[in-house]
Design a protein around this motif. Sequence first.
Motif, PDB file in Angstrom:
ATOM      1  N   MET A 158       0.969  -1.108   0.102  1.00  0.00           N
ATOM      2  CA  MET A 158       0.077   0.002   0.188  1.00  0.00           C
ATOM      3  C   MET A 158       1.155   1.163  -0.093  1.00  0.00           C
ATOM      4  SD  MET A 158      -3.356  -0.804   2.654  1.00  0.00           S
ATOM      5  CE  MET A 158      -2.194  -1.418   4.049  1.00  0.00           C
ATOM      6  N   LEU A 159       0.194   2.384  -0.461  1.00  0.00           N
ATOM      7  CA  LEU A 159       1.229   3.627  -0.659  1.00  0.00           C
ATOM      8  C   LEU A 159       0.219   4.646  -0.033  1.00  0.00           C
ATOM      9  CD1 LEU A 159       3.594   5.261  -3.221  1.00  0.00           C
ATOM     10  CD2 LEU A 159       1.323   6.256  -2.576  1.00  0.00           C
ATOM     11  N   ALA A 160       0.771   5.311   0.877  1.00  0.00           N
ATOM     12  CA  ALA A 160      -0.252   6.507   1.299  1.00  0.00           C
ATOM     13  C   ALA A 160       0.583   7.975   1.084  1.00  0.00           C
ATOM     14  CB  ALA A 160      -0.397   6.510   2.879  1.00  0.00           C
ATOM     15  N   ALA A 161      -0.176   8.960   0.584  1.00  0.00           N
ATOM     16  CA  ALA A 161       0.477  10.422   0.181  1.00  0.00           C
ATOM     17  C   ALA A 161      -0.407  11.466   1.028  1.00  0.00           C
ATOM     18  CB  ALA A 161       0.140  10.446  -1.115  1.00  0.00           C
ATOM     19  N   LEU A 162       0.260  12.231   1.985  1.00  0.00           N
ATOM     20  CA  LEU A 162      -0.267  13.355   2.674  1.00  0.00           C
ATOM     21  C   LEU A 162      -0.137  14.404   1.680  1.00  0.00           C
ATOM     22  CD1 LEU A 162      -1.231  14.476   5.341  1.00  0.00           C
ATOM     23  CD2 LEU A 162       1.321  14.689   5.972  1.00  0.00           C
ATOM     24  N   CYS A 163      -1.450  15.139   1.611  1.00  0.00           N
ATOM     25  CA  CYS A 163      -1.517  16.255   0.706  1.00  0.00           C
ATOM     26  C   CYS A 163      -2.245  17.152   1.108  1.00  0.00           C
ATOM     27  CB  CYS A 163      -2.197  15.438  -0.644  1.00  0.00           C
ATOM     28  SG  CYS A 163      -1.646  14.150  -1.627  1.00  0.00           S
ATOM     29  N   PHE A 164      -2.406  18.451   0.642  1.00  0.00           N
ATOM     30  CA  PHE A 164      -3.069  19.537   0.799  1.00  0.00           C
ATOM     31  C   PHE A 164      -3.822  20.404  -0.241  1.00  0.00           C
ATOM     32  CE2 PHE A 164       0.923  21.586  -0.524  1.00  0.00           C
ATOM     33  CZ  PHE A 164       0.527  22.806  -1.012  1.00  0.00           C
ATOM     34  N   GLU A 165      -4.893  20.703   0.204  1.00  0.00           N
ATOM     35  CA  GLU A 165      -5.705  21.321  -0.914  1.00  0.00           C
ATOM     36  C   GLU A 165      -5.055  22.636  -1.310  1.00  0.00           C
ATOM     37  OE1 GLU A 165      -8.351  20.324  -2.494  1.00  0.00           O
ATOM     38  OE2 GLU A 165      -9.094  18.805  -1.308  1.00  0.00           O
ATOM     39  N   SER A 166      -4.976  23.063  -2.516  1.00  0.00           N
ATOM     40  CA  SER A 166      -4.173  24.213  -2.994  1.00  0.00           C
ATOM     41  C   SER A 166      -5.126  25.461  -2.700  1.00  0.00           C
ATOM     42  CB  SER A 166      -4.214  24.088  -4.378  1.00  0.00           C
ATOM     43  OG  SER A 166      -5.414  24.001  -5.250  1.00  0.00           O
ATOM     44  N   THR A 167      -6.371  25.357  -2.350  1.00  0.00           N
ATOM     45  CA  THR A 167      -7.296  26.549  -2.358  1.00  0.00           C
ATOM     46  C   THR A 167      -7.414  26.872  -0.924  1.00  0.00           C
ATOM     47  OG1 THR A 167      -9.027  25.243  -2.036  1.00  0.00           O
ATOM     48  CG2 THR A 167      -8.872  26.130  -4.263  1.00  0.00           C
ATOM     49  N   ASN A 168      -7.594  25.918   0.296  1.00  0.00           N
ATOM     50  CA  ASN A 168      -7.713  26.281   1.549  1.00  0.00           C
ATOM     51  C   ASN A 168      -6.790  25.602   2.332  1.00  0.00           C
ATOM     52  OD1 ASN A 168      -8.730  23.508   1.293  1.00  0.00           O
ATOM     53  ND2 ASN A 168     -10.916  23.941   1.776  1.00  0.00           N
ATOM     54  N   PHE A 169      -5.673  24.823   1.847  1.00  0.00           N
ATOM     55  CA  PHE A 169      -4.593  24.096   2.402  1.00  0.00           C
ATOM     56  C   PHE A 169      -5.025  23.087   3.507  1.00  0.00           C
ATOM     57  CE2 PHE A 169      -2.973  28.109   1.270  1.00  0.00           C
ATOM     58  CZ  PHE A 169      -1.813  27.899   0.441  1.00  0.00           C
ATOM     59  N   ASP A 170      -6.466  22.676   3.415  1.00  0.00           N
ATOM     60  CA  ASP A 170      -6.869  21.411   4.066  1.00  0.00           C
ATOM     61  C   ASP A 170      -6.008  20.146   3.774  1.00  0.00           C
ATOM     62  OD1 ASP A 170      -8.472  22.901   5.388  1.00  0.00           O
ATOM     63  OD2 ASP A 170     -10.525  22.299   4.179  1.00  0.00           O
ATOM     64  N   LYS A 171      -5.644  19.413   4.859  1.00  0.00           N
ATOM     65  CA  LYS A 171      -4.884  18.302   4.607  1.00  0.00           C
ATOM     66  C   LYS A 171      -5.664  17.139   4.484  1.00  0.00           C
ATOM     67  CE  LYS A 171      -0.746  20.172   6.028  1.00  0.00           C
ATOM     68  NZ  LYS A 171      -0.345  20.118   7.543  1.00  0.00           N
ATOM     69  N   TYR A 172      -5.317  16.035   3.510  1.00  0.00           N
ATOM     70  CA  TYR A 172      -5.772  14.766   3.450  1.00  0.00           C
ATOM     71  C   TYR A 172      -4.908  13.730   3.094  1.00  0.00           C
ATOM     72  CZ  TYR A 172      -5.544  16.052  -1.478  1.00  0.00           C
ATOM     73  OH  TYR A 172      -5.198  16.356  -3.014  1.00  0.00           O
ATOM     74  N   VAL A 173      -5.333  12.433   2.992  1.00  0.00           N
ATOM     75  CA  VAL A 173      -4.475  11.436   2.838  1.00  0.00           C
ATOM     76  C   VAL A 173      -5.162  10.521   1.639  1.00  0.00           C
ATOM     77  CG1 VAL A 173      -3.307   9.318   3.533  1.00  0.00           C
ATOM     78  CG2 VAL A 173      -3.372  11.427   5.140  1.00  0.00           C
ATOM     79  N   ILE A 174      -4.327  10.479   0.703  1.00  0.00           N
ATOM     80  CA  ILE A 174      -4.883   9.359  -0.511  1.00  0.00           C
ATOM     81  C   ILE A 174      -4.017   8.185  -0.050  1.00  0.00           C
ATOM     82  CG2 ILE A 174      -4.528   8.892  -3.019  1.00  0.00           C
ATOM     83  CD1 ILE A 174      -4.702  11.651  -3.430  1.00  0.00           C
ATOM     84  N   VAL A 175      -4.775   7.111  -0.104  1.00  0.00           N
ATOM     85  CA  VAL A 175      -4.249   5.715   0.130  1.00  0.00           C
ATOM     86  C   VAL A 175      -4.441   4.843  -1.438  1.00  0.00           C
ATOM     87  CG1 VAL A 175      -4.196   3.585   1.383  1.00  0.00           C
ATOM     88  CG2 VAL A 175      -4.702   5.671   2.467  1.00  0.00           C
ATOM     89  N   TYR A 176      -3.286   4.171  -1.812  1.00  0.00           N
ATOM     90  CA  TYR A 176      -3.461   3.319  -2.953  1.00  0.00           C
ATOM     91  C   TYR A 176      -2.900   2.058  -2.706  1.00  0.00           C
ATOM     92  CZ  TYR A 176      -1.641   1.715  -7.432  1.00  0.00           C
ATOM     93  OH  TYR A 176      -1.287   0.776  -8.608  1.00  0.00           O
ATOM     94  N   GLN A 177      -3.711   1.156  -3.322  1.00  0.00           N
ATOM     95  CA  GLN A 177      -3.450  -0.393  -3.391  1.00  0.00           C
ATOM     96  C   GLN A 177      -3.718  -1.005  -4.662  1.00  0.00           C
ATOM     97  OE1 GLN A 177      -5.102  -3.695  -1.546  1.00  0.00           O
ATOM     98  NE2 GLN A 177      -3.422  -4.029  -0.165  1.00  0.00           N
ATOM     99  N   PRO A 178      -2.705  -1.522  -5.420  1.00  0.00           N
ATOM    100  CA  PRO A 178      -2.799  -1.907  -6.727  1.00  0.00           C
ATOM    101  C   PRO A 178      -4.168  -2.930  -6.963  1.00  0.00           C
ATOM    102  CG  PRO A 178      -0.447  -2.218  -6.134  1.00  0.00           C
ATOM    103  CD  PRO A 178      -1.298  -2.031  -5.045  1.00  0.00           C
ATOM    104  N   ARG A 179      -4.469  -3.542  -5.927  1.00  0.00           N
ATOM    105  CA  ARG A 179      -5.524  -4.651  -6.248  1.00  0.00           C
ATOM    106  C   ARG A 179      -6.911  -3.647  -6.106  1.00  0.00           C
ATOM    107  NH1 ARG A 179      -5.272  -8.871  -1.432  1.00  0.00           N
ATOM    108  NH2 ARG A 179      -5.035  -6.861  -0.336  1.00  0.00           N
ATOM    109  N   HIS A 180      -6.906  -2.681  -5.627  1.00  0.00           N
ATOM    110  CA  HIS A 180      -8.303  -1.878  -5.660  1.00  0.00           C
ATOM    111  C   HIS A 180      -8.208  -0.713  -6.842  1.00  0.00           C
ATOM    112  CE1 HIS A 180      -9.722  -3.892  -1.949  1.00  0.00           C
ATOM    113  NE2 HIS A 180      -8.411  -3.841  -1.680  1.00  0.00           N
ATOM    114  N   PRO A 181      -9.076  -0.753  -7.776  1.00  0.00           N
ATOM    115  CA  PRO A 181      -8.825   0.356  -8.647  1.00  0.00           C
ATOM    116  C   PRO A 181      -9.103   1.752  -8.316  1.00  0.00           C
ATOM    117  CG  PRO A 181     -11.080  -0.855  -8.899  1.00  0.00           C
ATOM    118  CD  PRO A 181     -10.254  -1.493  -7.817  1.00  0.00           C
ATOM    119  N   ARG A 182      -9.919   2.003  -7.238  1.00  0.00           N
ATOM    120  CA  ARG A 182     -10.226   3.287  -6.630  1.00  0.00           C
ATOM    121  C   ARG A 182      -9.272   3.522  -5.457  1.00  0.00           C
ATOM    122  NH1 ARG A 182     -16.365   4.603  -6.171  1.00  0.00           N
ATOM    123  NH2 ARG A 182     -15.221   6.536  -5.890  1.00  0.00           N
TER     124      ARG A 182
END
Length: 399
Positions: A158-182
Amino acid sequence: MAPPFAGGEEDEEARWCGLSTDMMEMILKHLPIADHISVSIACKSWRLATSDIILPALRAPWLLGSPMASTSLSWGFYTSSNGGQSLGLEIPTEFQRQWCCGSSKGWLMHLREPRNHSQYYEAHLLNPITGATVELPPFPPTVIKGVISTSPFATDFMLAALCFESTNFDKYVIVYQPRHPRRKKILIDNAMDIMFHHGRLYILTDLAELLVGVFDPRWKVSFKSIPTLFEEEGRHPDTYWGKLVESNDGVFVVYCTITTGAERQQLKVFKIKEWGRHHRIVEVKSLGDRTFFVGPFSDGVSISKMKSSSKLNIIKPDHIYYITGSEYSLWAHCMQKRHTFRVEEFKMTGNILEWFIPKLEDRSNLMVVTPTHSTSLLLTIIIVMLAVIGQCLLGWLSI
């Protein structure tokens, strides 16, 4: 011993692959770290021959750096235990101009601006030791830090990326796993740091709250909240930074209150204790024989029985090493003396620096036998080997 290149091609391969471990160790002592790596990944027989040899430069984490004043990025590796000297290793040319936003478990995460003017950037994982690459789905350009759970070739990767919104700088995390398409997007208020440990996703917030996420087979995540680090103190510091550190025996949290002057920074370390399904955080006064290394976009790592590989004696146990300041200088905190100081012996100033833990066990792209993997390396080994044999003969004749 017959000359290495005597006989046909099969004899040549057999002679190179038949070098004894003692001979390989004597040769490696005379080679720089760049050649150490080339030897270890040249072929399976050389890998086995070097597997029991402890290379001093691999004991401490490396530093990944790029000159800030340069118009084009030129990522290369430097020692952390020998005053910031160059290791003579650079990442492949096609990744030099890409932004590195993650250093996790021996892999680097790179982002490249898309060619079709998309709002998402092209993303790749790179193992700079083996040269292996893994293509990822597009990620937003606002990735702060990317971490992985294990080797990308493992089934539970699994891969997780800590990101922020460019408009309001709110933080969020995107999690990716090859077995799941979304990919899964997790909104986290004030996320400060992320890390995988034993398949769980740990998220530290700037409110000193720690969230532990567990994923089920249906790709759903459930979070458990661990009480605030400042619950016993009853107050929250105005400004601080916090980092997660992974160790063989658990997860640690390092946080530092920011005051005027780096020398006055106060670091504290907490360990996460588990009792069944319950978690608790306890303060740690000493790291024992451990050494912690923390950085902006790298995994926080703990290394036991840390010994310096040079006379400079920069890296010591029971210390926390981190990079701070506009000049990206190296600082250390001694747990025993509760003292924070700048590592003056370290001269790598004016560079973007980040920790990198070399992983040599991932050899997915190795050939079965490659005795001519690097002509220059083989010539160097021949010269060194002849010199070593000469020294042995001279020693034998003097007896």
